[in-house]
Design a protein around this motif. Structure first.
Motif, PDB file in Angstrom:
ATOM      1  N   GLY A 194       7.006  19.073  -3.389  1.00 29.16           N
ATOM      2  CA  GLY A 194       6.003  18.103  -2.969  1.00 29.16           C
ATOM      3  C   GLY A 194       5.351  17.363  -4.113  1.00 29.16           C
ATOM      4  O   GLY A 194       4.412  16.599  -3.907  1.00 29.16           O
TER       5      GLY A 194
ATOM      6  N   LEU B 187       2.913  14.106  -3.547  1.00 33.95           N
ATOM      7  CA  LEU B 187       1.502  14.209  -3.925  1.00 33.95           C
ATOM      8  C   LEU B 187       1.124  13.078  -4.893  1.00 33.95           C
ATOM      9  O   LEU B 187       0.087  12.435  -4.739  1.00 33.95           O
ATOM     10  CB  LEU B 187       1.227  15.548  -4.611  1.00 33.95           C
ATOM     11  CG  LEU B 187       0.832  16.730  -3.731  1.00 33.95           C
ATOM     12  CD1 LEU B 187       0.564  17.953  -4.593  1.00 33.95           C
ATOM     13  CD2 LEU B 187      -0.381  16.403  -2.890  1.00 33.95           C
TER      14      LEU B 187
ATOM     15  N   VAL C 258       0.766   9.845  -3.019  1.00 31.14           N
ATOM     16  CA  VAL C 258      -0.503   9.783  -2.278  1.00 31.14           C
ATOM     17  C   VAL C 258      -1.646   9.440  -3.233  1.00 31.14           C
ATOM     18  O   VAL C 258      -2.523   8.635  -2.927  1.00 31.14           O
ATOM     19  CB  VAL C 258      -0.775  11.123  -1.564  1.00 31.14           C
ATOM     20  CG1 VAL C 258      -2.176  11.160  -0.993  1.00 31.14           C
ATOM     21  CG2 VAL C 258       0.252  11.356  -0.471  1.00 31.14           C
ATOM     22  N   MET C 259      -1.599  10.038  -4.421  1.00 32.75           N
ATOM     23  CA  MET C 259      -2.629   9.772  -5.427  1.00 32.75           C
ATOM     24  C   MET C 259      -2.613   8.293  -5.850  1.00 32.75           C
ATOM     25  O   MET C 259      -3.653   7.677  -6.055  1.00 32.75           O
ATOM     26  CB  MET C 259      -2.338  10.677  -6.628  1.00 32.75           C
ATOM     27  CG  MET C 259      -3.468  10.816  -7.594  1.00 32.75           C
ATOM     28  SD  MET C 259      -4.646  12.065  -7.060  1.00 32.75           S
ATOM     29  CE  MET C 259      -6.010  11.702  -8.133  1.00 32.75           C
ATOM     30  N   LEU C 260      -1.389   7.758  -5.959  1.00 30.05           N
ATOM     31  CA  LEU C 260      -1.250   6.358  -6.392  1.00 30.05           C
ATOM     32  C   LEU C 260      -1.833   5.376  -5.382  1.00 30.05           C
ATOM     33  O   LEU C 260      -2.353   4.325  -5.757  1.00 30.05           O
ATOM     34  CB  LEU C 260       0.239   6.024  -6.559  1.00 30.05           C
ATOM     35  CG  LEU C 260       0.835   6.131  -7.943  1.00 30.05           C
ATOM     36  CD1 LEU C 260       2.219   5.510  -7.947  1.00 30.05           C
ATOM     37  CD2 LEU C 260      -0.051   5.437  -8.952  1.00 30.05           C
ATOM     38  N   ILE C 261      -1.711   5.717  -4.102  1.00 31.45           N
ATOM     39  CA  ILE C 261      -2.227   4.823  -3.059  1.00 31.45           C
ATOM     40  C   ILE C 261      -3.698   4.522  -3.306  1.00 31.45           C
ATOM     41  O   ILE C 261      -4.177   3.437  -3.004  1.00 31.45           O
ATOM     42  CB  ILE C 261      -2.034   5.466  -1.668  1.00 31.45           C
ATOM     43  CG1 ILE C 261      -0.547   5.589  -1.363  1.00 31.45           C
ATOM     44  CG2 ILE C 261      -2.704   4.651  -0.578  1.00 31.45           C
ATOM     45  CD1 ILE C 261      -0.252   6.315  -0.076  1.00 31.45           C
ATOM     46  N   GLY C 262      -4.383   5.493  -3.913  1.00 30.59           N
ATOM     47  CA  GLY C 262      -5.801   5.325  -4.195  1.00 30.59           C
ATOM     48  C   GLY C 262      -6.127   4.093  -5.019  1.00 30.59           C
ATOM     49  O   GLY C 262      -7.249   3.594  -4.990  1.00 30.59           O
TER      50      GLY C 262
ATOM     51  N   SER D 152      -7.455   7.928  -9.562  1.00 25.36           N
ATOM     52  CA  SER D 152      -6.017   7.705  -9.446  1.00 25.36           C
ATOM     53  C   SER D 152      -5.504   7.046 -10.705  1.00 25.36           C
ATOM     54  O   SER D 152      -4.447   7.375 -11.227  1.00 25.36           O
ATOM     55  CB  SER D 152      -5.721   6.772  -8.274  1.00 25.36           C
ATOM     56  OG  SER D 152      -6.088   7.382  -7.083  1.00 25.36           O
TER      57      SER D 152
END
Lengths: 285, 284
Positions: B111, B115, B118-122, B158
Motif C-alpha cells: 500500500g 498511500l 492519497v497524500m499527494l492529492i492534498g 503534502s
C-alpha cells in the motif's frame, strides 16, 4: 516490512485529521442547513441553487474570475518581460540586487505590505495622488470608487507576485540551447523572430505551468483584498474567499459557506485537470 | 565584414546597458514600499502626513517603536505567538515529513504507493475547503483562539513529504542497501544515512515552512479573534486603528518589526530562499 507504517503514521494521521476528513465534512455540510446549536438539516442542492441564482453571489463569482484573469495575465506577462531583460551577462552584485528587488515582495505577506499600499492609494493623504496632482492630474479615488478599486488591487498583486514568475521563467530561458540561438542570429533572424520561433516554443511548457499556477493562486485571493478594500465599495472587489469568510463567520451560514468553498474547490480542480491534460500535450512535442 | 560585426557588438553592448539601467530603476521602484515603511517608522508623528513626504527620516528616532510596545495592543505577546507557531510548525513538518519521505523513498510495504498518492492529492485542496470543519472541531475542543490550534493543523504537509521524497530518490541508495545487508535497523539507517543525505533539502523546507507560517493570514483570521492569541498578520488590522488616530508612523514601526525576520532570512540566504520558494510555489 511493517517499519514503513511506523514512519508514515504521524503524517498520515495528521493529514487525515486536518485535510481528508475536513474536505469530506465540507462536502457533506454543503448539502445541509447547519446551525451551531441545533445541528444540521439536509437540504439537498439548495445551497448551490442559492449560489447560482442570487445576483450578489454571481457578481462575486464574476469578480473572482475577473481578478484572476487580470492578475494572471499581468503577473505572467510582466514576469516574462523581466526574465527576458534579466537573462543576460551582468556583474554578480547587480544580479543579487535584482533578485532582492523583484523577489522580496514575493516572500513578505500581503497582510503586511497591503497596509503600506493602502497608504499609497489613500485619496486625501495618499502619496500617489499627491504626485499626480503635482503634474496636474486630478486625484484618483484608487480604492474608494468601484471603477478603480479592482485595478488598484491588481496593480499591487502584480507588484507582489510577478517576481515569482520572473525567477521561474529565467530558469526556463537558461534552458534554451545557445547554439540554436547563435545559428539563428548568424542567419540574420530578427530578435522578434528568434523569440517567437525559438524561445517561445522552448519555454512554452514552463509558461503554461506559470499560467496554471497563477490561476490557482488568484482564485483564492484573500488578504490583499481584505486589507485594501475589505471587498468594497459595495461588492465591487469581493472575492469568493472573502464571501465565504463573511458567510461563515459573519452570518454563520455554515452550510452555504461550505457550498461556496466546494465551488472554489471545483474551480481549482478544473484548472488542475487542464494542467494535467495540457502538460501531456506539451511534453509530447 | 569585420567592422560590421564589431559595430553590432558595440550596439548590443549599449542595448545591454540601457536595459540594465531600466531594470535598475524598476528595481528601486519595487523596493520603494519597503524603503518607505522603514523610513516612515522613524519619522515623528507630526511628520507622518507631511506632503511631499521627506525621503529620509529627519532623525532615527525610536519613539514610534516604543509607542507600539506601550500601546494597548499586546504587541510583544502577538510577536511571541507568531514565533511560537512558525517555529513549532517548522519543527513538526521537518520531523513528520522526513519520516514519511524516508518510508516512501526507501522502504517497501504493502500500500505504499497508494498511500503516497492519497497524500499527494492534498496538494490540490485550497485552504478554504478545510477551514469550516476545522473551525467546528476546534470550537468543540476549545482550540479556537489558541495558537496551539494553528500549530496542530500545520504539523505536516503534502508538499513537504513530496519534496523530501523526490529529493531522497535522487540520492544514491547503495549506502542504505549495504547497511541493511549488514543488519542495521531501519531507524539506524534513517538516522545515520538518509537524514544526512537529506540535509540540503531540509534547509530549504525549513525556510519555506517558516516563511509560510509567519505570513499565514487566512486560517488565523478564521480561527482567532482574541488579541492575546493573534499572530502578526492578523494583528495588522488592529494596529491600523492607529491610522485613524493620525499616527501612521507607529503602524509602520510595528510593520517593520513584523517583516524583519523574513527580510533578514532573505538577505542572508537569498539563493536558498528563492530556490525553496520557487520549488514549492508558496504565495505568501
Amino acid at each position: 516490512m511493517r517499519a514503513g507504517y511506523v514512519f508514515v503514521l504521524p503524517s498520515i494521521v495528521l493529514y487525515a485529521a486536518f485535510v481528508l476528513a475536513p474536505v469530506a465534512i465540507t462536502i457533506i455540510l454543503s448539502f445541509t442547513y447547519y446551525d451551531i446549536s441545533f445541528g444540521a438539516d439536509w437540504v439537498g442542492f439548495e445551497n448551490y441553487v442559492r449560489f447560482l441564482t442570487e445576483p450578489r453571489s454571481l457578481e462575486i463569482f464574476w469578480n473572482t474570475l475577473r481578478f484572476a484573469f487580470l492578475a494572471v495575465t499581468f503577473n505572467v506577462a510582466v514576469g516574462l518581460i523581466l526574465a527576458l531583460a534579466l537573462n543576460r551577462a551582468m556583474p554578480k552584485f547587480l544580479l543579487y540586487f535584482f533578485r532582492l528587488a523583484f523577489f522580496l515582495p514575493v516572500i513578505i505577506s500581503a497582510a503586511f505590505v497591503a497596509v503600506v499600499w493602502s497608504y499609497f492609494y489613500s485619496f486625501d493623504f495618499g502619496v500617489l495622488n499627491y504626485y499626480l496632482q503635482q503634474i496636474g492630474i486630478p486625484a484618483v479615488p484608487w480604492l474608494s470608487s468601484s471603477r478603480f478599486a479592482m485595478t488598484s488591487i491588481v496593480i499591487m498583486d502584480v507588484w507582489k507576485n510577478t517576481g515569482f514568475f520572473m525567477i521561474i521563467l529565467i530558469a526556463a530561458l537558461q534552458g534554451v540551447p545557445k547554439p540554436i540561438m547563435d545559428a539563428a542570429s548568424m542567419d540574420g533572424a530578427s530578435p522578434w523572430r528568434r523569440f517567437s520561433r525559438i524561445t517561445l516554443p522552448f519555454i512554452s511548457p514552463v509558461l503554461f505551468f506559470c499560467i496554471v499556477f497563477a490561476s490557482i493562486g488568484a482564485l483564492q485571493v484573500f488578504e490583499s483584498i481584505m486589507i485594501l478594500t475589505g471587498g468594497g465599495p459595495g461588492d465591487s472587489t469581493r472575492s469568493l474567499s472573502i464571501y465565504l469568510v463573511d458567510e461563515a463567520f459573519g452570518s454563520f451560514e455554515l452550510g452555504y459557506a461550505a457550498a461556496v468553498s466546494v465551488i472554489m474547490m471545483i474551480l481549482v480542480l478544473i484548472i488542475t485537470i487542464i494542467q494535467i491534460v495540457g502538460s501531456r500535450r506539451w511534453v509530447r512535442e | 565584414m569585420q567592422t560590421r560585426s564589431m559595430q553590432t557588438r558595440e550596439a548590443r553592448k549599449w542595448v545591454d546597458r540601457a536595459i540594465i539601467a531600466v531594470l535598475l530603476l524598476m528595481g528601486i521602484a519595487m523596493l520603494m514600499p519597503f524603503f518607505w515603511l522603514f523610513s516612515m517608522s522613524f519619522r515623528p508623528a507630526a511628520e507622518a502626513y507631511k506632503m511631499p513626504p521627506s525621503f529620509f527620516p529627519p532623525s532615527f528616532d525610536l519613539t514610534n517603536y516604543q509607542t507600539v510596545l506601550d500601546s494597548s495592543v499586546p504587541f510583544l505577546r502577538i510577536y511571541w505567538n507568531s514565533l511560537y507557531v512558525a517555529v513549532l510548525v517548522t519543527i513538526g513538518q521537518l520531523v513528520t515529513c522526513t519520516l514519511a519521505a524516508f518510508a516512501y523513498a526507501r522502504l517497501r510495504f504493502p500500500g505504499r504507493d497508494s498511500l503516497f498518492f492519497v497524500m499527494l492529492i492534498g496538494l490540490m485542496f485550497p485552504a478554504q475547503v478545510t477551514i469550516l470543519p476545522i473551525y467546528l472541531g476546534y470550537a468543540k475542543l476549545g482550540l479556537l483562539n489558541n495558537p496551539l490550534g494553528l500549530v496542530l493543523m500545520g504539523l505536516t504537509s503534502s508538499f513537504g513529504v513530496f519534496m523530501l521524497r523526490q529529493f531522497l530518490r535522487s540520492q544514491p541508495k547503495e549506502l542504505e542497501e549495504a547497511a541493511l545487508m549488514d543488519g542495521a535497523g531501519y531507524f539506524k539507517i534513517f538516522w545515520r544515512i538518509s537524514l544526512p543525505q537529506l540535509s540540503p533539502a531540509l534547509g530549504a523546507l525549513a525556510i519555506i515552512t517558516f516563511t509560510g507560517a509567519w505570513n499565514s493570514y487566512f486560517q488565523p483570521r478564521a480561527l482567532i479573534e482574541s488579541q492575546a492569541s493573534m499572530t502578526l498578520p492578523i494583528a495588522m488590522d488592529l494596529l491600523r486603528g492607529y491610522m485613524s488616530q493620525g499616527n501612521l508612523s507607529v503602524v509602520m514601526a510595528a510593520m517593520s518589526m513584523a517583516i524583519l525576520p523574513v527580510v533578514l532570512l532573505f538577505l542572508v540566504a537569498q539563493r536558498m530562499v528563492i530556490e525553496g520558494v520557487t520549488f514549492s510555489g508558496i504565495r505568501a
